[in-house]
Design a protein around this motif. Sequence first.
Motif, PDB file in Angstrom:
ATOM      1  N   LEU A  89      24.364 -21.524  -6.893  1.00 46.88           N
ATOM      2  CA  LEU A  89      25.333 -22.296  -6.112  1.00 46.88           C
ATOM      3  C   LEU A  89      25.572 -21.654  -4.746  1.00 46.88           C
ATOM      4  O   LEU A  89      25.776 -22.338  -3.744  1.00 46.88           O
ATOM      5  N   ILE A  90      25.544 -20.314  -4.704  1.00 44.65           N
ATOM      6  CA  ILE A  90      25.717 -19.605  -3.434  1.00 44.65           C
ATOM      7  C   ILE A  90      24.541 -19.886  -2.508  1.00 44.65           C
ATOM      8  O   ILE A  90      24.714 -20.116  -1.313  1.00 44.65           O
ATOM      9  N   GLN A  91      23.332 -19.867  -3.052  1.00 38.45           N
ATOM     10  CA  GLN A  91      22.114 -20.108  -2.259  1.00 38.45           C
ATOM     11  C   GLN A  91      21.204 -21.046  -3.044  1.00 38.45           C
ATOM     12  O   GLN A  91      20.388 -20.608  -3.845  1.00 38.45           O
ATOM     13  N   PRO A  92      21.306 -22.360  -2.824  1.00 40.67           N
ATOM     14  CA  PRO A  92      20.558 -23.331  -3.638  1.00 40.67           C
ATOM     15  C   PRO A  92      19.043 -23.149  -3.609  1.00 40.67           C
ATOM     16  O   PRO A  92      18.365 -23.461  -4.582  1.00 40.67           O
ATOM     17  N   VAL A  93      18.492 -22.621  -2.506  1.00 42.37           N
ATOM     18  CA  VAL A  93      17.041 -22.480  -2.421  1.00 42.37           C
ATOM     19  C   VAL A  93      16.524 -21.375  -3.347  1.00 42.37           C
ATOM     20  O   VAL A  93      15.315 -21.243  -3.554  1.00 42.37           O
ATOM     21  N   ALA A  94      17.448 -20.601  -3.959  1.00 42.06           N
ATOM     22  CA  ALA A  94      17.039 -19.554  -4.900  1.00 42.06           C
ATOM     23  C   ALA A  94      16.681 -20.110  -6.262  1.00 42.06           C
ATOM     24  O   ALA A  94      16.194 -19.372  -7.124  1.00 42.06           O
ATOM     25  N   ALA A  95      16.902 -21.399  -6.507  1.00 38.13           N
ATOM     26  CA  ALA A  95      16.575 -22.003  -7.796  1.00 38.13           C
ATOM     27  C   ALA A  95      15.064 -22.097  -7.962  1.00 38.13           C
ATOM     28  O   ALA A  95      14.306 -22.140  -6.994  1.00 38.13           O
ATOM     29  N   GLY A  96      14.633 -22.143  -9.231  1.00 41.37           N
ATOM     30  CA  GLY A  96      13.211 -22.306  -9.517  1.00 41.37           C
ATOM     31  C   GLY A  96      12.420 -21.036  -9.277  1.00 41.37           C
ATOM     32  O   GLY A  96      12.973 -19.938  -9.140  1.00 41.37           O
ATOM     33  N   SER A  97      11.110 -21.189  -9.214  1.00 41.75           N
ATOM     34  CA  SER A  97      10.243 -20.021  -9.043  1.00 41.75           C
ATOM     35  C   SER A  97      10.122 -19.603  -7.588  1.00 41.75           C
ATOM     36  O   SER A  97       9.828 -18.453  -7.287  1.00 41.75           O
ATOM     37  N   GLY A  98      10.306 -20.549  -6.673  1.00 41.39           N
ATOM     38  CA  GLY A  98      10.158 -20.250  -5.251  1.00 41.39           C
ATOM     39  C   GLY A  98       8.734 -20.385  -4.747  1.00 41.39           C
ATOM     40  O   GLY A  98       8.497 -20.367  -3.535  1.00 41.39           O
ATOM     41  N   ILE A  99       7.778 -20.561  -5.657  1.00 35.64           N
ATOM     42  CA  ILE A  99       6.379 -20.684  -5.223  1.00 35.64           C
ATOM     43  C   ILE A  99       6.160 -21.956  -4.402  1.00 35.64           C
ATOM     44  O   ILE A  99       5.478 -21.909  -3.367  1.00 35.64           O
ATOM     45  N   PRO A 100       6.701 -23.133  -4.788  1.00 37.81           N
ATOM     46  CA  PRO A 100       6.516 -24.307  -3.918  1.00 37.81           C
ATOM     47  C   PRO A 100       7.071 -24.101  -2.514  1.00 37.81           C
ATOM     48  O   PRO A 100       6.446 -24.507  -1.529  1.00 37.81           O
ATOM     49  N   GLU A 101       8.236 -23.440  -2.411  1.00 41.14           N
ATOM     50  CA  GLU A 101       8.842 -23.220  -1.096  1.00 41.14           C
ATOM     51  C   GLU A 101       7.987 -22.283  -0.232  1.00 41.14           C
ATOM     52  O   GLU A 101       7.778 -22.527   0.959  1.00 41.14           O
ATOM     53  N   ILE A 102       7.480 -21.197  -0.858  1.00 39.47           N
ATOM     54  CA  ILE A 102       6.646 -20.248  -0.113  1.00 39.47           C
ATOM     55  C   ILE A 102       5.312 -20.889   0.247  1.00 39.47           C
ATOM     56  O   ILE A 102       4.761 -20.664   1.334  1.00 39.47           O
ATOM     57  N   LYS A 103       4.795 -21.706  -0.647  1.00 39.61           N
ATOM     58  CA  LYS A 103       3.555 -22.426  -0.347  1.00 39.61           C
ATOM     59  C   LYS A 103       3.751 -23.322   0.876  1.00 39.61           C
ATOM     60  O   LYS A 103       2.896 -23.395   1.754  1.00 39.61           O
ATOM     61  N   CYS A 104       4.896 -23.994   0.944  1.00 35.27           N
ATOM     62  CA  CYS A 104       5.206 -24.839   2.109  1.00 35.27           C
ATOM     63  C   CYS A 104       5.339 -23.998   3.368  1.00 35.27           C
ATOM     64  O   CYS A 104       4.818 -24.358   4.431  1.00 35.27           O
ATOM     65  N   TYR A 105       6.027 -22.885   3.269  1.00 38.27           N
ATOM     66  CA  TYR A 105       6.257 -22.033   4.441  1.00 38.27           C
ATOM     67  C   TYR A 105       4.927 -21.530   5.002  1.00 38.27           C
ATOM     68  O   TYR A 105       4.696 -21.568   6.217  1.00 38.27           O
ATOM     69  N   LEU A 106       4.043 -21.055   4.119  1.00 41.62           N
ATOM     70  CA  LEU A 106       2.767 -20.537   4.586  1.00 41.62           C
ATOM     71  C   LEU A 106       1.848 -21.645   5.074  1.00 41.62           C
ATOM     72  O   LEU A 106       0.920 -21.397   5.842  1.00 41.62           O
ATOM     73  N   GLY A 108       2.928 -23.971   6.924  1.00 42.47           N
ATOM     74  CA  GLY A 108       3.402 -24.318   8.259  1.00 42.47           C
ATOM     75  C   GLY A 108       4.687 -25.114   8.288  1.00 42.47           C
ATOM     76  O   GLY A 108       5.124 -25.532   9.355  1.00 42.47           O
ATOM     77  N   VAL A 109       5.328 -25.313   7.127  1.00 42.57           N
ATOM     78  CA  VAL A 109       6.569 -26.082   7.062  1.00 42.57           C
ATOM     79  C   VAL A 109       7.730 -25.111   6.891  1.00 42.57           C
ATOM     80  O   VAL A 109       7.741 -24.312   5.952  1.00 42.57           O
ATOM     81  N   LYS A 110       8.702 -25.171   7.778  1.00 40.16           N
ATOM     82  CA  LYS A 110       9.857 -24.284   7.693  1.00 40.16           C
ATOM     83  C   LYS A 110      10.910 -24.891   6.771  1.00 40.16           C
ATOM     84  O   LYS A 110      11.536 -25.896   7.104  1.00 40.16           O
ATOM     85  N   VAL A 111      11.096 -24.278   5.610  1.00 41.55           N
ATOM     86  CA  VAL A 111      12.114 -24.719   4.664  1.00 41.55           C
ATOM     87  C   VAL A 111      13.397 -23.943   4.973  1.00 41.55           C
ATOM     88  O   VAL A 111      13.381 -22.709   4.994  1.00 41.55           O
ATOM     89  N   PRO A 112      14.517 -24.615   5.228  1.00 40.56           N
ATOM     90  CA  PRO A 112      15.750 -23.902   5.622  1.00 40.56           C
ATOM     91  C   PRO A 112      16.193 -22.892   4.573  1.00 40.56           C
ATOM     92  O   PRO A 112      16.292 -23.206   3.385  1.00 40.56           O
ATOM     93  N   ASP A 721      16.398 -13.875  21.095  1.00 36.40           N
ATOM     94  CA  ASP A 721      17.116 -14.529  20.000  1.00 36.40           C
ATOM     95  C   ASP A 721      16.234 -14.842  18.801  1.00 36.40           C
ATOM     96  O   ASP A 721      16.712 -15.415  17.817  1.00 36.40           O
ATOM     97  N   TYR A 722      14.917 -14.530  18.867  1.00 37.89           N
ATOM     98  CA  TYR A 722      14.020 -14.847  17.759  1.00 37.89           C
ATOM     99  C   TYR A 722      14.454 -14.079  16.512  1.00 37.89           C
ATOM    100  O   TYR A 722      14.802 -12.908  16.590  1.00 37.89           O
ATOM    101  N   PRO A 723      14.401 -14.683  15.308  1.00 38.07           N
ATOM    102  CA  PRO A 723      13.967 -16.051  15.013  1.00 38.07           C
ATOM    103  C   PRO A 723      15.128 -17.054  14.931  1.00 38.07           C
ATOM    104  O   PRO A 723      14.931 -18.171  14.496  1.00 38.07           O
ATOM    105  N   HIS A 724      16.334 -16.635  15.327  1.00 35.24           N
ATOM    106  CA  HIS A 724      17.504 -17.512  15.176  1.00 35.24           C
ATOM    107  C   HIS A 724      17.977 -17.957  16.553  1.00 35.24           C
ATOM    108  O   HIS A 724      18.933 -17.412  17.113  1.00 35.24           O
ATOM    109  N   TYR A 725      17.272 -18.928  17.118  1.00 37.06           N
ATOM    110  CA  TYR A 725      17.646 -19.437  18.433  1.00 37.06           C
ATOM    111  C   TYR A 725      18.927 -20.265  18.325  1.00 37.06           C
ATOM    112  O   TYR A 725      19.182 -20.898  17.288  1.00 37.06           O
ATOM    113  N   PRO A 726      19.755 -20.276  19.372  1.00 37.49           N
ATOM    114  CA  PRO A 726      20.992 -21.066  19.309  1.00 37.49           C
ATOM    115  C   PRO A 726      20.681 -22.559  19.227  1.00 37.49           C
ATOM    116  O   PRO A 726      19.635 -23.027  19.686  1.00 37.49           O
TER     117      PRO A 726
END
Length: 810
Positions: A89-106, A108-112, A721-726
């Motif tokens: 609940l604190i960090q919803p993206v921590a659910a599951g294995s995280g492999i789909p999210e990392i696969k997306c990130y690598l 080229g898709v930035k998952v928030p 400001d990288y990687p957190h631009y305003p």
Amino acid sequence: FLFFFHPLSKQKAQRYEAVKWVLVFAIGVCTGLVGLFVDFFVRLFTQLKFQVVQSSVEECTEKGCLALSLLELLGFNLTFVFLASLLVLIQPVAAGSGIPEIKCYLNGVKVPGVVRLRTVVCKATGVLFSVAGGLFVGKEGPMIHSGAVVGAGLPQFQSISLRKIQFNFPYFCSDRDKRDFVSAGAAAGVAAAFGAPIGGTLFSLEEGSSFWNQGLTWKVLFCSMAATFTLNFFRSGIQFGSWGSFQLPGLLNFGEFKCSESDKKCHLWTAVDLGFFILMGIVGGLLGATFNCLNKRLAKYRMRNVHPKPKLVRVLESLLVSLTTTVMVFVASMVLGECRQISSSRHGGNDTLSLQDISEDVNSSIKTFFCPNETYNDMATLFFNPQESAILQLFHQDGTFSPVTLSLFFLLYFLLSCWTYGISVPSGLFVPSLLCGAAFGRLVANLLKSYIGLDHIYSGTFALIGAAAFLGGVVRMTISLTVILIESTNEITYGLPIMVTLMVAKWTGDFFNKGIYDIHVNLRGVPLLEWETGMEMDKLQASDIMEPNLTYVYPHTRIQSLVSILRTTVHHAFPVVTENRGNEREFMKGNQLISNNIKFKKSSILTRAGEQRKRSQSMKSYPSSELRNMCDEHIATEEPPEKEDLLQQMLERRYTPYPNLYPDQSPSEEWTMEERFRPLTFHGLILRSQLVTLLDRGVCYSESQSSASQPRLSHAEMLEDYPHYPDIHDLDLTLLNPRMIVDVTPYMNPSPFTVSPNTHVSQVFNLFRTMGLRHLPVVNAVGEVVGIITRHNLTHEFLQARLRQHYQTI
């Protein structure tokens, strides 16, 4: 141009490479320490739980208070799962294995939020509660996500969660560097989980990155080795007290596969067994496809009925799964288990195999619930043990599980693990799939021994092949999974059967649906790029798939226009263009802004005649008299230059019938199609982050001044400001005059990759994927930008839709 061209000196380049190697090693070490943290506390909590429950069961077997034992087990499991759900609940993206999210990130898709510090804390802490809570999940999958987060955060030396801690670290301020480190971290996570550094490297290559090179391979392997040996060093020292002995390479170790010396007919595997392995691969593919189909339906149900509701509903669902799992495990162990002999086990008509020949781990993990002396409960041995111990039991106990027990265990584990994957807790899928498949393989071995009479069969081999078949049918990995399993068994002779089984399982499963990770990626609507396009896609060209409705900026643009564009769009990059005008001379007299844009266009256009004139002038300075004579003769034959500039004539000769537009005007609803899509000369590409930084720093000049008076930012200042631009909505622009002008030309990329409108889609796709692009402008033969291609335009679904339209128009 200031921003894109900042050559490094040789000394700086060497320092840059050395720092990169040091950081890759640090990522491996930190990932190994995260694995050590998870393993230590999972082992601690699990031992505490099983000690209390086992003593309670033994007492209540005589006193008749088994309900109390069940309540104690429920108390432990529900508490642990509740804590894991709260962390999600604190960090919803921590659910599951995280492999789909990392696969997306690598890809080229930035998952928030996928690589934030808070994510790895919630993930690593949550998964130890999930596993200790008795859910059918593994801790190996989340290790990949944890390693990727370490890889993303460590080289930056900063975090959103720790804003006050700032280090001036001027290296690796680009998305490409960050992606390389995330690849290394993900590989280190696999290496720490399975003790398989080569398998981790191949996993990152096969399942992750869309961009790869030889230098990155070497660094990723080094990172994986560092993670493996860090975890091995500390686990060996903590568990055996022998620091530096390196006895435990990964969180999951399959042990040594070896026939008993007393059984001369036993072989690990034979050529005859290979036929059975192929059949097991087919069945594993079918089972994996069924698992994925059921889980997909469950995921869709959750998206419709659980996720839109208050977050508490997700916690309640996790507790319901935990309650059901705990009751099923307890009842099955008490009611459905069989009592088996522990002193010896018959191996067909051969000599007996005593427990002294079996490893200590396997011997110490048997459970004797409700069974008389010298016997043990086979179902309880599988359910009332950590999953790694249950896998070792199936791999290395010989002839001690009845076919009925294995069938029931497989069915229960299949259904419950399918239900569990996708609830709001950190959870991995590798170990549950391996355990489920190992039970299937062990069942096949028992049936072949009992009903066909194949006495040479080694049950552990069939359990391993069953585990590979089921896991391959679920995740559809090939090369990396083969190497991971070979490294985990430390037995190279298993290479061929594992490879054949995984290939057959993948082919069979792919006939019905995709792998589980790809299914979850598609459900989230992420534009993931495949490795290549189909041959039929070459019927399409770049002009068929590009987006012609562009949002663009001019080389010199007013602040009010930039702010309007940034606040009303979500694009990450904008073409820098100038319009083709028929009466540019008049505009150059009256409007300073338009005059600056036209002057820039003239200065950036290269003509063959102009280039030859420059070369001829430079050749005059050569000492060779022959060259001077050639130049003089060439110039003498040229026509005398006219009063007007040749470039100006060329520009005016091209008449454009479209009405003129001031750069600070916005599109109007009354515009015709010709007005809206007028010809635009392409000059470069500028990123949203760069425009926001220029506005934030007040980089602009007034209309009464020259553009040379505009302040200049260095490359380092642009990346501060990288990687957190305003965000553009958070900027305070009250001090800026909206009529001020921003000259974006020193900061844009003047030479991005471009394609012709006639380029085949396969060429576009290969260029986009192999070069790690995010935007690909389409430029026609006269230098006009006619559209832009992003990854959304190259997804399989989009291409299929365009192909159908193409067939309809033929």
